[in-house]
Design a protein around this motif. Structure first.
Motif, PDB file in Angstrom:
ATOM      1  N   GLY A  66       0.804  -1.230   0.000  1.00  0.00           N
ATOM      2  CA  GLY A  66       0.000   0.000   0.000  1.00  0.00           C
ATOM      3  C   GLY A  66       0.829   1.269   0.000  1.00  0.00           C
ATOM      4  O   GLY A  66       0.362   2.320   0.418  1.00  0.00           O
ATOM      5  N   LYS A  67       2.057   1.184  -0.501  1.00  0.00           N
ATOM      6  CA  LYS A  67       2.951   2.354  -0.513  1.00  0.00           C
ATOM      7  C   LYS A  67       2.364   3.498  -1.337  1.00  0.00           C
ATOM      8  O   LYS A  67       2.216   4.619  -0.850  1.00  0.00           O
ATOM      9  CB  LYS A  67       4.315   1.982  -1.128  1.00  0.00           C
ATOM     10  CG  LYS A  67       5.122   0.995  -0.320  1.00  0.00           C
ATOM     11  CD  LYS A  67       6.410   0.591  -1.026  1.00  0.00           C
ATOM     12  CE  LYS A  67       6.171  -0.244  -2.274  1.00  0.00           C
ATOM     13  NZ  LYS A  67       5.464  -1.518  -2.047  1.00  0.00           N
ATOM     14  N   THR A  68       2.040   3.216  -2.573  1.00  0.00           N
ATOM     15  CA  THR A  68       1.597   4.265  -3.488  1.00  0.00           C
ATOM     16  C   THR A  68       0.301   4.905  -2.996  1.00  0.00           C
ATOM     17  O   THR A  68       0.148   6.128  -3.017  1.00  0.00           O
ATOM     18  CB  THR A  68       1.412   3.664  -4.903  1.00  0.00           C
ATOM     19  OG1 THR A  68       2.613   2.980  -5.263  1.00  0.00           O
ATOM     20  CG2 THR A  68       1.117   4.742  -5.929  1.00  0.00           C
ATOM     21  N   THR A  69      -0.605   4.075  -2.523  1.00  0.00           N
ATOM     22  CA  THR A  69      -1.876   4.579  -2.001  1.00  0.00           C
ATOM     23  C   THR A  69      -1.644   5.459  -0.779  1.00  0.00           C
ATOM     24  O   THR A  69      -2.246   6.530  -0.645  1.00  0.00           O
ATOM     25  CB  THR A  69      -2.784   3.387  -1.630  1.00  0.00           C
ATOM     26  OG1 THR A  69      -2.861   2.516  -2.758  1.00  0.00           O
ATOM     27  CG2 THR A  69      -4.176   3.840  -1.248  1.00  0.00           C
ATOM     28  N   ARG A  89       7.276  -1.741 -11.559  1.00  0.00           N
ATOM     29  CA  ARG A  89       5.982  -2.435 -11.574  1.00  0.00           C
ATOM     30  C   ARG A  89       5.079  -1.881 -12.675  1.00  0.00           C
ATOM     31  O   ARG A  89       4.963  -0.686 -12.832  1.00  0.00           O
ATOM     32  CB  ARG A  89       5.284  -2.265 -10.212  1.00  0.00           C
ATOM     33  CG  ARG A  89       4.581  -3.480  -9.709  1.00  0.00           C
ATOM     34  CD  ARG A  89       3.037  -3.538  -9.762  1.00  0.00           C
ATOM     35  NE  ARG A  89       2.315  -2.425 -10.307  1.00  0.00           N
ATOM     36  CZ  ARG A  89       1.712  -1.505  -9.572  1.00  0.00           C
ATOM     37  NH1 ARG A  89       1.776  -1.557  -8.262  1.00  0.00           N
ATOM     38  NH2 ARG A  89       1.065  -0.516 -10.144  1.00  0.00           N
ATOM     39  N   GLU A 117      -9.352   2.706   0.866  1.00  0.00           N
ATOM     40  CA  GLU A 117      -8.692   3.014  -0.395  1.00  0.00           C
ATOM     41  C   GLU A 117      -8.893   4.453  -0.854  1.00  0.00           C
ATOM     42  O   GLU A 117      -8.332   4.866  -1.857  1.00  0.00           O
ATOM     43  CB  GLU A 117      -9.170   2.034  -1.468  1.00  0.00           C
ATOM     44  CG  GLU A 117      -8.844   0.597  -1.110  1.00  0.00           C
ATOM     45  CD  GLU A 117      -9.246  -0.382  -2.197  1.00  0.00           C
ATOM     46  OE1 GLU A 117      -8.510  -0.493  -3.185  1.00  0.00           O
ATOM     47  OE2 GLU A 117     -10.314  -1.014  -2.058  1.00  0.00           O
TER      48      GLU A 117
END
Ligand SMILES: Nc1nc2c(ncn2[C@@H]2O[C@H](COP(=O)(O)OP(=O)(O)OP(=O)(O)O)[C@@H](O)[C@H]2O)c(=O)[nH]1
Ligand SMILES: Nc1nc2c(ncn2[C@@H]2O[C@H](COP(=O)(O)OP(=O)(O)OP(=O)(O)O)[C@@H](O)[C@H]2O)c(=O)[nH]1
Ligand SMILES: [Mg+2]
Ligand SMILES: [Mg+2]
Lengths: 298, 305
Positions: free
Chosen positions: A108-111, A136, A278
């Motif tokens: 969940g880094k990008t989020t 990625r 999210e």
């Protein structure tokens, strides 16, 4: 809430008037802690501490036991070293405050970066994001979409480019723009992959060419549903690049994320944020009391 | 990394060493250590209890051969039990229908999209015509991600970027597959939590609409105690056919594999061992049992004893 009360009335019955916690109580406690991913070692540590305190404080009642239990667990969680980080505040820094975000794949880094950017912006800060996950599939697109969503600029060189050079340009641009915060996304990597772990050191180093103190913060993101492997992740990422804070994601599910208790205790790294969904506002500042309480909720 | 386990079992085996038979008393501490080792490997608390009870029963029932030490016997029994638990022979993916539909499900970030690509590549290699379908209409750039993977492996990706209804997209995709002679359709879906009723409704409607011959539940091998809850709910809603265990290229012990099997009794059909499209493997229960137990160590330990 209800189930925790039931538990404690059960625990209480077993304990009132005794100077020792009996097996029934301990079994109950063990099950709660283990099924929250606290791990055997930390669970034993907690139980020992409870036993010690109870042996000193005779005729303990339910409310007291409840309190002791929560205190002991909370004491294992490192305090946030910035005093009373009650909100998405950041320490003062000369020039942009640089945060590098790391972790294994899919945690969940990008989020979390998108959500953090949103929170900092809400606080009136100017934010620049760096798309240094160039590996990625569609990672850059994902961060750019987050940038659009929360209206902050994203610096990118596209896919399959050198991540260190993206990080370099991001910091450079942030200095030019006199931005307050820089957040650099990195590709997910398992801590067992030596080359990829070394790459983090390189990314860190190039940013220091512009801002010697950068990154001011290295945020390790842990998936709240991860079990005991999170412990090794914390260990290996700390070894590769000094981790300064933790974020635990996906706590909107049924997983409790208890493994972080032992991590925080052993590595003295504060948990700063928790992810609870999210959407862009699904990030919270970590609260020790609430976290401990959540372990006892069904 | 297995130091801990070695130490604990070592200590436990010392108790057993020297005694020629397994009794209720001398087996107890060893069984307790095995249980701890299982929990450390992320096997669910209750499942670990069940498994070790079973191991204990097995052990007590058996005669100890003179040649075998009780420690060795217990390790052997444990390994056998775990292997049995995770299912004996390997089970294949079921591709019936024209086109055969495979539905991919799981939590956020478990590795569904990556696995969808890998499975497409795997089936393409067997000479099947495959269509990948992007039904994740929520995650930013989910469709782009699938399209990138499709491009890498030379498989067409069907998507409707403007459409916000996963069920319609899937229906249209199947029609498209029929028209273009694709024999297999792989549907990638958005990650969802088991407690998210709305999202669980979406995927169960999706399933009843496309009628897949294979529904797979993709789970991260690093998952902890919660694996049982998630697997149970997904199974109740989807009655999935098999499990995919991902990210096994790391050092996770993968105890979730036992927990899931124990709770829903569905076979693990594939394992994912990397980010590249070729990093896909078949599941071997015996190897997994050894991994969970940190077997290399356990074996050398017993030899030492
Ligand atoms: N329910 C829930 N989902 C989350 C949370 N944080 C992230 N996610 C979801 O988890 C999935 C993975 O998130 P990403 O942000 O792409 O994870 P990542 O660490 O950047 O992944 P890689 O870059 O591939 O390593 C996405 O579907 C996110 O929407 C959270 O707090 N709760
Ligand atoms: N090391 C490793 N990484 C993997 C494996 N499978 C997937 N990944 C990585 O894990 C991350 C998440 O994978 P995705 O395929 O995007 O997961 P997902 O389940 O589709 O995620 P959502 O759609 O956000 O729910 C990505 O960084 C993948 O490259 C694996 O077997 N090993
Ligand atoms: Mg990412
Ligand atoms: Mg996906």
């Amino acid at each position: 809430e209800k189930s925790s009360q039931n538990l404690f009335s059960k625990l209480g019955k077993a304990i009132v008037g005794k100077s020792k916690v009996d097996d029934e109580v301990l079994d109950e406690l063990e099950e709660i802690l283990i099924t929250s991913d606290v791990g055997v070692e930390t669970t034993i540590k907690v139980i020992r501490r409870i036993e010690e305190r109870v042996s000193k404080e005779r005729y303990i009642n339910t409310t007291e036991l409840d309190k002791i239990l929560r205190e002991e667990i909370a004491s294992l969680l490192e305090e946030n070293n910035t005093n009373d980080l009650a909100d998405f505040d950041l320490p003062e820094s000369a020039g942009p405050y640089v945060i590098m975000v790391v972790g294994v794949n899919g945690v969940g880094k990008t989020t979390t970066i998108g959500k953090l950017a949103y929170q900092f912006k809400q606080k009136g800060k100017s934010v620049v994001l760096g798309a240094a996950d160039t590996f990625r599939a569609a990672a850059v697109d994902q961060l750019i979409l987050w940038g659009d969503r929360v209206e902050v600029p994203v610096i990118s060189h596209g896919m399959n480019t050198d991540p260190a050079s993206v990080a370099f340009d991001t910091v450079k641009k942030a200095v030019e723009l006199k931005a307050d915060v820089v957040i650099v996304d990195t590709a997910g990597r398992l801590h067992t992959k030596v080359n990829l772990m070394n790459e983090l050191t390189k990314i860190k180093r190039v940013m220091q060419k512009f801002i010697p103190e950068a990154p001011h913060e290295v945020l390790l993101v842990l998936d709240g549903s991860t079990g005991q492997n999170a412990f090794i992740q914390a260990k290996e990422f700390t070894r590769a690049t000094d981790i300064t804070s933790l974020a635990i994601t996906k706590l909107d599910g049924t997983a409790k994320g208890g493994v972080v208790i032992g991590i925080s205790d052993q590595f003295k790294i504060p948990v700063k944020y928790i992810g609870v969904g999210e959407k862009m506002n699904d990030l919270q500042v970590f609260n020790r009391k609430e976290f401990v309480d959540s372990l006892f909720k069904k | 990394m297995f130091d801990n386990l070695s130490f604990k079992l070592d200590r436990a085996f010392k108790t057993l060493k020297g005694t020629g038979t397994i009794t209720e008393i001398n087996v107890a501490s060893t069984v307790k250590e095995i249980r701890r080792a299982l929990i450390d490997a992320d096997v669910n608390y209750k499942v670990a209890k069940d498994v070790t009870d079973r191991i204990k029963e097995e052990a007590l029932g058996r005669d100890v051969l003179i040649a075998v030490s009780p420690g060795q016997l217990l390790v052997k029994i444990t390994q056998e039990e775990l292997t049995k638990l995770m299912g004996g022979a390997k089970e294949d993916i079921n591709l019936k229908g024209d086109p055969a539909v495979v539905l991919i499900s799981g939590l956020q970030g478990s590795g569904k999209t990556t696995f969808s690509g890998k499975l497409a590549a795997f089936l393409k290699k067997q000479g099947r015509q495959v269509l990948l379908v992007g039904c994740d209409i929520y995650r930013p750039a989910a469709i782009e991600q699938l399209k990138t993977l499709g491009g890498q492996i030379g498989v067409e990706v069907y998507a409707e970027p403007e459409n916000k209804d996963a069920v319609t997209i899937a229906k249209n995709a199947i029609a498209h597959a029929k028209k273009t002679g694709k024999k297999t359709v792989i549907i990638d879906t958005a990650g969802r939590l088991a407690v998210d009723d709305k999202m669980m409704d979406e995927i169960s409607v999706l399933k009843s609409t496309v009628n897949p011959s294979e529904t797979l539940f993709v789970v991260d091998s690093m998952t902890g105690q919660d694996a049982v809850n998630t697997a149970k709910t997904f199974d109740e809603r989807l009655d999935f056919d098999g499990v995919v265990l991902t990210k096994l290229d790391g050092d996770s012990r993968g105890g979730a594999a036992i927990s899931i099997r124990h709770v829903v009794n569905k076979p693990i059909k594939f394992i994912s061992t990397g980010e590249k499209m070729e990093n896909l493997d078949i599941f071997y229960p015996d190897r997994m049992a050894q991994r969970i137990l940190g077997m290399g160590d356990v074996i050398s330990l017993v030899e030492k004893a």
